[in-house]
Design a protein around this motif. Structure first.
Motif, PDB file in Angstrom:
ATOM      1  N   MET A  58       0.844  -1.166   0.000  1.00 47.55           N
ATOM      2  CA  MET A  58       0.000   0.000   0.000  1.00 47.55           C
ATOM      3  C   MET A  58       0.891   1.231   0.000  1.00 47.55           C
ATOM      4  SD  MET A  58      -3.160  -0.908   2.507  1.00 47.55           S
ATOM      5  CE  MET A  58      -3.515  -2.640   2.724  1.00 47.55           C
ATOM      6  N   TYR A  59       0.326   2.290  -0.480  1.00 49.62           N
ATOM      7  CA  TYR A  59       1.090   3.527  -0.530  1.00 49.62           C
ATOM      8  C   TYR A  59       1.226   4.151   0.847  1.00 49.62           C
ATOM      9  CZ  TYR A  59       1.744   3.829  -5.516  1.00 49.62           C
ATOM     10  OH  TYR A  59       2.181   3.603  -6.793  1.00 49.62           O
ATOM     11  N   HIS A  86     -10.490   5.250  -9.433  1.00 47.59           N
ATOM     12  CA  HIS A  86      -9.246   4.513  -9.197  1.00 47.59           C
ATOM     13  C   HIS A  86      -8.338   4.545 -10.433  1.00 47.59           C
ATOM     14  CE1 HIS A  86     -11.146   2.562  -5.562  1.00 47.59           C
ATOM     15  NE2 HIS A  86      -9.998   3.035  -5.130  1.00 47.59           N
ATOM     16  N   ARG A  87      -8.931   4.555 -11.631  1.00 47.11           N
ATOM     17  CA  ARG A  87      -8.096   4.682 -12.835  1.00 47.11           C
ATOM     18  C   ARG A  87      -7.391   6.044 -12.852  1.00 47.11           C
ATOM     19  NH1 ARG A  87     -12.125   1.446 -15.015  1.00 47.11           N
ATOM     20  NH2 ARG A  87     -13.408   3.133 -15.855  1.00 47.11           N
ATOM     21  N   ARG A  88      -8.097   7.106 -12.457  1.00 44.89           N
ATOM     22  CA  ARG A  88      -7.468   8.438 -12.385  1.00 44.89           C
ATOM     23  C   ARG A  88      -6.365   8.444 -11.333  1.00 44.89           C
ATOM     24  NH1 ARG A  88     -12.660  10.038 -12.260  1.00 44.89           N
ATOM     25  NH2 ARG A  88     -12.532  10.796 -10.130  1.00 44.89           N
ATOM     26  N   ILE A  89      -6.632   7.843 -10.184  1.00 44.78           N
ATOM     27  CA  ILE A  89      -5.642   7.803  -9.108  1.00 44.78           C
ATOM     28  C   ILE A  89      -4.412   7.027  -9.562  1.00 44.78           C
ATOM     29  CG2 ILE A  89      -5.178   6.913  -6.787  1.00 44.78           C
ATOM     30  CD1 ILE A  89      -8.126   7.575  -6.131  1.00 44.78           C
ATOM     31  N   GLY A  90      -4.624   5.993 -10.375  1.00 43.76           N
ATOM     32  CA  GLY A  90      -3.518   5.188 -10.885  1.00 43.76           C
ATOM     33  C   GLY A  90      -2.513   5.994 -11.689  1.00 43.76           C
ATOM     34  N   MET A  91      -2.942   7.133 -12.231  1.00 43.18           N
ATOM     35  CA  MET A  91      -2.003   7.992 -12.966  1.00 43.18           C
ATOM     36  C   MET A  91      -0.994   8.620 -12.022  1.00 43.18           C
ATOM     37  SD  MET A  91      -4.444   9.891 -15.683  1.00 43.18           S
ATOM     38  CE  MET A  91      -5.869   9.022 -16.312  1.00 43.18           C
ATOM     39  N   ALA A  92      -1.407   8.920 -10.803  1.00 39.73           N
ATOM     40  CA  ALA A  92      -0.495   9.507  -9.817  1.00 39.73           C
ATOM     41  C   ALA A  92       0.246   8.433  -9.020  1.00 39.73           C
ATOM     42  CB  ALA A  92      -1.263  10.417  -8.860  1.00 39.73           C
ATOM     43  N   PHE A  93      -0.376   7.261  -8.898  1.00 40.21           N
ATOM     44  CA  PHE A  93       0.180   6.164  -8.104  1.00 40.21           C
ATOM     45  C   PHE A  93       0.349   4.938  -9.014  1.00 40.21           C
ATOM     46  CE2 PHE A  93      -2.058   8.928  -5.183  1.00 40.21           C
ATOM     47  CZ  PHE A  93      -1.225   9.000  -4.085  1.00 40.21           C
ATOM     48  N   PRO A  94       1.468   4.847  -9.737  1.00 38.44           N
ATOM     49  CA  PRO A  94       1.623   3.808 -10.754  1.00 38.44           C
ATOM     50  C   PRO A  94       1.594   2.368 -10.237  1.00 38.44           C
ATOM     51  CG  PRO A  94       3.684   4.993 -10.420  1.00 38.44           C
ATOM     52  CD  PRO A  94       2.639   5.717  -9.641  1.00 38.44           C
ATOM     53  N   HIS A  95       1.880   2.138  -8.964  1.00 39.41           N
ATOM     54  CA  HIS A  95       1.869   0.779  -8.416  1.00 39.41           C
ATOM     55  C   HIS A  95       0.554   0.448  -7.722  1.00 39.41           C
ATOM     56  CE1 HIS A  95       6.057   0.394  -9.437  1.00 39.41           C
ATOM     57  NE2 HIS A  95       6.317   1.517  -8.796  1.00 39.41           N
ATOM     58  N   ILE A 111       6.379   8.097   3.300  1.00 43.38           N
ATOM     59  CA  ILE A 111       6.338   8.988   2.141  1.00 43.38           C
ATOM     60  C   ILE A 111       5.060   8.672   1.365  1.00 43.38           C
ATOM     61  CG2 ILE A 111       7.519   9.665   0.018  1.00 43.38           C
ATOM     62  CD1 ILE A 111      10.144   8.761   1.478  1.00 43.38           C
ATOM     63  N   SER A 112       4.228   9.672   1.168  1.00 46.27           N
ATOM     64  CA  SER A 112       2.901   9.482   0.566  1.00 46.27           C
ATOM     65  C   SER A 112       2.933   8.676  -0.722  1.00 46.27           C
ATOM     66  CB  SER A 112       2.242  10.838   0.263  1.00 46.27           C
ATOM     67  OG  SER A 112       1.973  11.532   1.433  1.00 46.27           O
ATOM     68  N   LEU A 113       3.817   9.016  -1.638  1.00 50.20           N
ATOM     69  CA  LEU A 113       3.812   8.399  -2.963  1.00 50.20           C
ATOM     70  C   LEU A 113       4.701   7.166  -3.075  1.00 50.20           C
ATOM     71  CD1 LEU A 113       3.833  11.628  -5.163  1.00 50.20           C
ATOM     72  CD2 LEU A 113       1.891  10.200  -4.510  1.00 50.20           C
ATOM     73  N   GLU A 114       5.230   6.697  -1.944  1.00 50.16           N
ATOM     74  CA  GLU A 114       6.067   5.498  -1.961  1.00 50.16           C
ATOM     75  C   GLU A 114       5.224   4.269  -1.624  1.00 50.16           C
ATOM     76  OE1 GLU A 114       9.866   3.780   0.486  1.00 50.16           O
ATOM     77  OE2 GLU A 114       9.932   5.867  -0.187  1.00 50.16           O
ATOM     78  N   ALA A 115       5.442   3.192  -2.363  1.00 53.66           N
ATOM     79  CA  ALA A 115       4.725   1.942  -2.098  1.00 53.66           C
ATOM     80  C   ALA A 115       5.437   1.177  -0.980  1.00 53.66           C
ATOM     81  CB  ALA A 115       4.666   1.090  -3.357  1.00 53.66           C
ATOM     82  N   TYR A 116       4.651   0.657  -0.036  1.00 52.69           N
ATOM     83  CA  TYR A 116       5.159  -0.141   1.081  1.00 52.69           C
ATOM     84  C   TYR A 116       4.473  -1.502   1.024  1.00 52.69           C
ATOM     85  CZ  TYR A 116       6.903   4.269   2.972  1.00 52.69           C
ATOM     86  OH  TYR A 116       7.564   5.463   3.147  1.00 52.69           O
TER      87      TYR A 116
END
Length: 187
Positions: free
Chosen positions: A1-2, A104-113, A37-42
């Motif tokens: 999760m991010y 979620h498709r729109r969010i996927g543009m900012a969060f590629p993973h 970090i908000s945009l980092e995947a964990y």
């Protein structure tokens, strides 16, 4: 999760119980990361550990925490500057729910993973709808219930939420029946 999810958990805990309680939870969960970090995947496992530790430290069932977090998440993402991703120009909660996959498709543009769940609305009437929830992540249906509750508040549209299909009972998805106490599904 991010990291945004973990940051929101931290914020919810610190706002309600204080920084010292968050540190106890982080220690109990064996999480050495001090700042997410908000945009980092964990790893998802890290978030599950935080929820389990919060459950123990706060003496609250995990499902109750997840439900409270779901409601909190709706408001947190707006405050954290991500509200524009949530606003698909809908005027009712039902319209919003019907457009969750597009959001979620729109969010996927900012969060590629991003590995979003899938939501499908069926049996739509003037005063109810059925929301089907599918996810690769187990055990998060209580969070979805909280999300629905948060959206109900956000849209000022009181709703009753019934968990009618439970994945843990051997089904391939969860489903919720959402009944509106007043108003209609369409503006």
């Amino acid at each position: 999760m991010y990291g945004l999810v973990n940051l929101a958990i931290e914020q919810m805990v610190t706002e309600t119980f204080g920084e010292a309680t968050w540190e106890r939870i982080r220690t109990e969960a064996d999480v050495e990361i001090e700042t997410f970090i908000s945009l980092e995947a964990y790893p998802d496992e890290l978030t599950y550990r935080l929820v389990a530790a919060a459950s123990r430290v706060l003496d609250t069932p995990p499902n109750d925490l997840l439900e409270r977090f779901g409601e909190y998440w709706v408001l947190y993402t707006g405050k954290a500057g991500y509200g524009y991703l949530m606003d698909p120009s809908t005027s009712t909660m039902a319209e919003f729910l019907m457009h969750l996959n597009q959001m979620h498709r729109r969010i996927g543009m900012a969060f590629p993973h991003l590995q979003p769940p899938r939501f499908d609305c069926t049996h739509i009437t003037e005063d109810s709808l059925r929301l089907e929830y599918r996810s690769d992540r187990p055990g998060l249906a209580p969070m979805v219930r909280g999300l629905i509750r948060g959206l109900s508040v956000l849209f000022s549209q009181p709703a009753e939420i019934e968990h009618i299909v439970v994945r843990e009972d051997g089904n391939d998805h969860d489903a919720f029946l959402i009944r509106y106490r007043s108003g209609s599904l369409h503006a």
